[in-house]
Design a protein around this motif. Sequence first.
Motif, PDB file in Angstrom:
ATOM      1  N   UNK A 109       0.824  -1.214   0.000  1.00  0.00           N
ATOM      2  CA  UNK A 109       0.000   0.000   0.000  1.00  0.00           C
ATOM      3  C   UNK A 109       0.856   1.262   0.000  1.00  0.00           C
ATOM      4  N   UNK A 110       2.085   1.164   0.520  1.00  0.00           N
ATOM      5  CA  UNK A 110       2.917   2.352   0.719  1.00  0.00           C
ATOM      6  C   UNK A 110       4.131   2.407  -0.213  1.00  0.00           C
ATOM      7  N   UNK A 111       4.333   1.383  -1.029  1.00  0.00           N
ATOM      8  CA  UNK A 111       5.580   1.302  -1.788  1.00  0.00           C
ATOM      9  C   UNK A 111       5.655   2.326  -2.910  1.00  0.00           C
ATOM     10  N   UNK A 112       4.542   2.894  -3.352  1.00  0.00           N
ATOM     11  CA  UNK A 112       4.606   3.943  -4.362  1.00  0.00           C
ATOM     12  C   UNK A 112       5.261   5.198  -3.792  1.00  0.00           C
ATOM     13  N   UNK A 113       5.047   5.452  -2.493  1.00  0.00           N
ATOM     14  CA  UNK A 113       5.566   6.662  -1.856  1.00  0.00           C
ATOM     15  C   UNK A 113       6.969   6.477  -1.286  1.00  0.00           C
ATOM     16  N   UNK A 114       7.355   5.233  -1.036  1.00  0.00           N
ATOM     17  CA  UNK A 114       8.637   4.955  -0.396  1.00  0.00           C
ATOM     18  C   UNK A 114       9.439   3.956  -1.241  1.00  0.00           C
ATOM     19  N   UNK A 115      10.737   3.869  -0.944  1.00  0.00           N
ATOM     20  CA  UNK A 115      11.605   2.961  -1.697  1.00  0.00           C
ATOM     21  C   UNK A 115      11.812   1.634  -0.980  1.00  0.00           C
ATOM     22  N   UNK A 116      11.591   1.616   0.319  1.00  0.00           N
ATOM     23  CA  UNK A 116      11.576   0.381   1.111  1.00  0.00           C
ATOM     24  C   UNK A 116      10.486   0.502   2.161  1.00  0.00           C
ATOM     25  N   UNK A 117       9.673  -0.527   2.290  1.00  0.00           N
ATOM     26  CA  UNK A 117       8.688  -0.607   3.370  1.00  0.00           C
ATOM     27  C   UNK A 117       8.938  -1.910   4.112  1.00  0.00           C
ATOM     28  N   UNK A 146      21.287   5.472  12.572  1.00  0.00           N
ATOM     29  CA  UNK A 146      20.285   6.550  12.661  1.00  0.00           C
ATOM     30  C   UNK A 146      19.186   6.355  11.618  1.00  0.00           C
ATOM     31  N   UNK A 147      18.795   5.098  11.404  1.00  0.00           N
ATOM     32  CA  UNK A 147      17.764   4.833  10.391  1.00  0.00           C
ATOM     33  C   UNK A 147      16.342   4.942  10.948  1.00  0.00           C
ATOM     34  N   UNK A 148      16.208   5.032  12.278  1.00  0.00           N
ATOM     35  CA  UNK A 148      14.897   5.204  12.882  1.00  0.00           C
ATOM     36  C   UNK A 148      14.024   3.965  12.864  1.00  0.00           C
ATOM     37  N   UNK A 149      14.580   2.830  12.459  1.00  0.00           N
ATOM     38  CA  UNK A 149      13.799   1.598  12.341  1.00  0.00           C
ATOM     39  C   UNK A 149      13.850   0.807  13.654  1.00  0.00           C
ATOM     40  N   UNK A 150      12.706   0.256  14.058  1.00  0.00           N
ATOM     41  CA  UNK A 150      12.605  -0.468  15.324  1.00  0.00           C
ATOM     42  C   UNK A 150      12.912  -1.953  15.215  1.00  0.00           C
ATOM     43  N   UNK A 151      12.830  -2.515  14.002  1.00  0.00           N
ATOM     44  CA  UNK A 151      12.914  -3.977  13.882  1.00  0.00           C
ATOM     45  C   UNK A 151      13.431  -4.353  12.497  1.00  0.00           C
ATOM     46  N   UNK A 187      13.813   6.617   0.493  1.00  0.00           N
ATOM     47  CA  UNK A 187      12.915   6.841   1.627  1.00  0.00           C
ATOM     48  C   UNK A 187      12.427   5.490   2.153  1.00  0.00           C
ATOM     49  N   UNK A 188      12.182   5.424   3.467  1.00  0.00           N
ATOM     50  CA  UNK A 188      11.827   4.162   4.113  1.00  0.00           C
ATOM     51  C   UNK A 188      10.654   4.364   5.065  1.00  0.00           C
ATOM     52  N   UNK A 189       9.930   3.283   5.302  1.00  0.00           N
ATOM     53  CA  UNK A 189       8.786   3.323   6.216  1.00  0.00           C
ATOM     54  C   UNK A 189       8.629   1.964   6.875  1.00  0.00           C
ATOM     55  N   UNK A 190       8.138   1.949   8.126  1.00  0.00           N
ATOM     56  CA  UNK A 190       7.869   0.696   8.812  1.00  0.00           C
ATOM     57  C   UNK A 190       6.381   0.591   9.148  1.00  0.00           C
ATOM     58  N   UNK A 191       5.850  -0.632   9.046  1.00  0.00           N
ATOM     59  CA  UNK A 191       4.439  -0.908   9.239  1.00  0.00           C
ATOM     60  C   UNK A 191       4.295  -2.107  10.184  1.00  0.00           C
TER      61      UNK A 191
END
Length: 237
Positions: A109-117, A146-151, A187-191
């Motif tokens: 759902x989010x991969x269009x806006x980000x390069x890694x989810x 400093x990637x801000x990722x929890x897991x 850009x990256x995002x976690x879900x």
Amino acid sequence: MQYQFTIIVPVYNEEENLERVEKELSKYIKIATKKTKILFVNDGSIDKSQQLIEQICENNNDFTFINFKENCGLSAAISAGFNNCDTELVGYIDSDLQTAPEDFNLLLEHIEEYDLVTGVRANRKDSFVKNMSSTIANGIRRSFTHDGMDDTGCPLKVIKTDFAKKIPMFKGLHRFLPAMILLQHGSIKQIPVQHFPRIAGEAKYGLWNRLIGPLIDCFAYLWMKKKYINYTVDTKG
């Protein structure tokens, strides 16, 4: 319709899980929001994994495989999957199926806006020692990257293939995928995703792999970050 999404499944001595992997990924392909195919990467298994993989691929047109001559490790398996991917999107899931294939749709759902989810394992169903060592290792890694990722160890990710193919290969790679995308100015995002206990086979990582190994890898990451070459072609004649 051409395939849009490749799911890499690294395999090392997972004969007890592969029938379930076939069943669950076949179910997912039917509900996937992108046209999906599966790529097994057999990392030199010494059980019946390769025999079962070949049977699965023979019975399913959407399944293919790569078979390593010898065991090279999870990072090598993921890298080989990236290098052999010919779709616009690539992801991976562990063959123990402690994460759910259907949750790929949440990431897509989010991969269009980000390069890694990437997934974040909610309500982890692991032992106290495993959970605690993972929490400490993630904290150490964040302080370096400093990637801000929890897991970052969550085995459920979707990446734009152009970015995945530019990730340099080294052991421990799988722990630093979000940081590698940031090095490319991506850009990256976690879900949050589901997590389940392992019901068959044996875990391949002990306390050393989850704590000391990641700490050593952090120093390798810092070296690579300093030396990393990143460029964008503007025009060509």
